[in-house]
Each structure stands twice: as structure tokens, then as C-alpha cells.
Design a protein around this motif. Structure first.
Motif: not given
Length: 300
Positions: A119-121, A150-154, A125-131
Motif C-alpha cells: 500500500l505504501i509503494d 536504506e529500504r527506500g521508504l519515504h 506513501g511512507g512512514v511518519t514518526f509522531s508522538g
């Protein structure tokens, strides 16, 4: 190893495309309106939902520290004795108890992210770091960002900017997109509502804008706090003054949805003076930003 309290899949408001949002525990701010009050304390916590409790007493029996007590009013916990071992949570058949926060390795987080890789690809999309505040765990955050790269993730970071400038700029080298939370410009009002002034926050946003980082401004809209004409004017002027191309602005209207979380944490919230902004107020805020050449949209 880092402390995470939630991982949300199919996130569509935390950056471009469909994303996985990883919520870090711990935050230096104490925003009165915080919709994730369980994110503020940096360690593990137990949340208790009184309405689910069936009064079985299994939590009391399971507690090795004798910290749990069951009475007419439900469960009480002696926090000075509680070791946060989770035995009571494991013993509860009704799921009235919930442990918030768990230690996770970089590999464990990435394993969760990879479950949604297709789904990401496909969505860009990608990964978001929040809190919480992800910059409050800078080593863990940087290692995650590097591994995602390194894994090509946004990679996106959602931050309130209350961190050492060198930490922010170091993280920026491994980040593709920032969601920068700008509460208000007036330092005294900022301290009143968040527990600290915003001198460092504004400096950090300025420093970040001086790099080639992609930055989206996020501004909560809270009636009685930062919706008045003067406060919005100051915010729009500041964002417009940042070096580089105009940054997009996402307006996040306040909704009183987290009161129950405060009760579950035994930390009732006083929301006196806070209100949801009227539609006419939101329209006026959008127009104020537009007058400075800024595109402001509701949601984000």
C-alpha cells in the motif's frame, strides 16, 4: 530501543500517500488541548476504563506488589508501589486495563511497517514518526530514519520543534518531509497553554527553513486560545517571512475527543476556556493566511 505507544496503519493525514504512523512516547510540552495525553509521560502507564471493569478482582490477585485495590468506586492503584509490570493488564478478562507504551527495537518497528509495504509503494506513501515528540528520542529516531532510507521508504517527522537545534538539523539530514506544529507566536500565551515559551521552537523552524527541507506547517485552531485575528495575523506573518518557497499550512480545528483518555489515566483535564472554532472563524483564518500568499487548508 525506544518507547512507542501506538502504530497506526492506513494513515492519510500524516504526509503524502498512505502511511504508517509510529507514535513515540514522551513530550516536553504540556498542551492543554493535547489529543494524545498518554503520549506526554515518557514511560509506561496503565489506563483504566471503569465502564469495562466487571469487579472480578483478578487484577488484585495478580499484582505482585499489592498495588491494586478494588472497591465500590472500582479499581485504584497505589502508583508509588506499582512496578508497571503489566501483570494486572494480562489478568484482566474484560480488557478494562491497558498498558500504554512498549519498548521496541528498530527491527521490530520496521517489521510492522513492512506489513503495509504494498500500500505504501502503490500510494506514494511512507512512514511518519509522531508522538509525543519524536525528537525527544533522537538516537532511536535517527536509527529508524536511516533504516527506512536504506529500504527506500519515504520518511516524515511530525514535531513541535522543542529540541536542541543541532538535534533537529541532524535529523533533517535523514528526513524527507516535516510536519511542523506551530501553536502560536506570542511567547507568553504559548507558555500559558503549553507549559513553555516558544523561543526555541521559532528559532528551530527558522533554521529548518534555511535548509532544503520540505516543511508543512500544522496549526491547531482552538477557540479561546489562538483563533483571534491578532494571533492568526502574527502566525501568518511569521510563516510568510520564512526563507524559501511558501510552505503549505494545515489547519487542525480543536475537537474535544480526548477527555476520556485523561479520565482513564487518572489525570482529568481542565478544558475551561477552550472551544471548537466556528465555521466562519475557520474561513476567516484561511483568508488571513491567503492574504500573505499562503495556502491554508483544513485538515492534514
Amino acid at each position: 530501543m525506544g518507547m512507542v505507544f501506538d502504530i497506526k496503519r492506513f494513515a492519510i493525514h500524516d504526509g503524502p500517500g498512505i502511511r504508517v504512523t509510529v507514535f513515540f512516547k514522551g513530550c516536553p510540552l504540556r498542551c492543554a488541548w493535547c489529543h494524545n495525553p498518554e503520549s506526554i509521560f515518557p514511560g509506561r502507564q496503565v489506563m483504566y476504563t471503569a465502564g469495562k471493569c466487571i469487579g472480578c478482582g483478578l487484577c488484585v490477585e495478580a499484582c505482585p506488589e499489592n498495588a491494586c485495590r478494588l472497591g465500590v468506586g472500582g479499581l485504584t492503584v497505589d502508583v508509588s508501589a506499582c512496578a508497571l509490570c503489566g501483570a494486572c493488564v494480562d489478568a484482566c478478562p474484560a480488557r478494562a486495563l491497558e498498558m500504554v507504551g512498549q519498548d521496541m527495537t528498530v527491527a521490530e518497528v520496521l517489521a510492522e511497517v513492512e506489513k503495509d509495504r504494498t500500500l505504501i509503494d502503490q500510494s506514494g506513501g511512507g512512514v511518519t514518526f509522531s508522538g509525543g515528540e519524536p525528537l525527544s528520542q533522537p538516537v532511536f529516531l535517527k536509527e529508524l530514519l536511516q533504516a527506512c532510507g536504506e529500504r527506500g521508504l519515504h520518511r516524515a517527522v511530525d514535531t513541535a520543534g522543542q529540541s536542541p537545534t543541532r538535534t533537529l538539523l541532524d535529523v533533517a539530514k535523514h528526513t524527507d518531509y516535516f510536519l511542523f506544529d506551530l501553536k502560536m507566536i506570542d511567547p507568553d500565551r504559548h507558555k500559558q497553554w503549553t507549559g513553555c515559551d516558544n523561543t526555541l521552537i521559532l528559532k528551530n523552524l527558522q533554521s529548518l527553513a534555511e535548509t532544503d527541507a520540505r516543511v508543512e506547517i500544522r496549526m491547531p485552531l482552538i477557540g479561546g486560545v489562538n483563533c483571534d485575528t491578532a494571533a492568526v495575523e502574527a502566525a501568518a506573518a511569521f510563516v510568510a517571512s520564512l526563507p524559501g518557497s511558501p510552505r503549505p499550512v494545515s489547519l487542525l480545528p480543536f475537537h474535544n475527543l480526548a477527555t476520556a483518555k485523561g479520565v482513564k489515566l487518572r489525570e482529568p483535564r481542565d478544558l475551561t476556556g477552550l472551544s471548537e472554532p466556528e465555521p466562519a472563524t475557520i474561513d476567516r483564518v484561511v483568508a488571513q493566511f491567503a492574504a500573505y500568499g499562503l495556502s491554508a487548508t483544513v485538515g492534514g
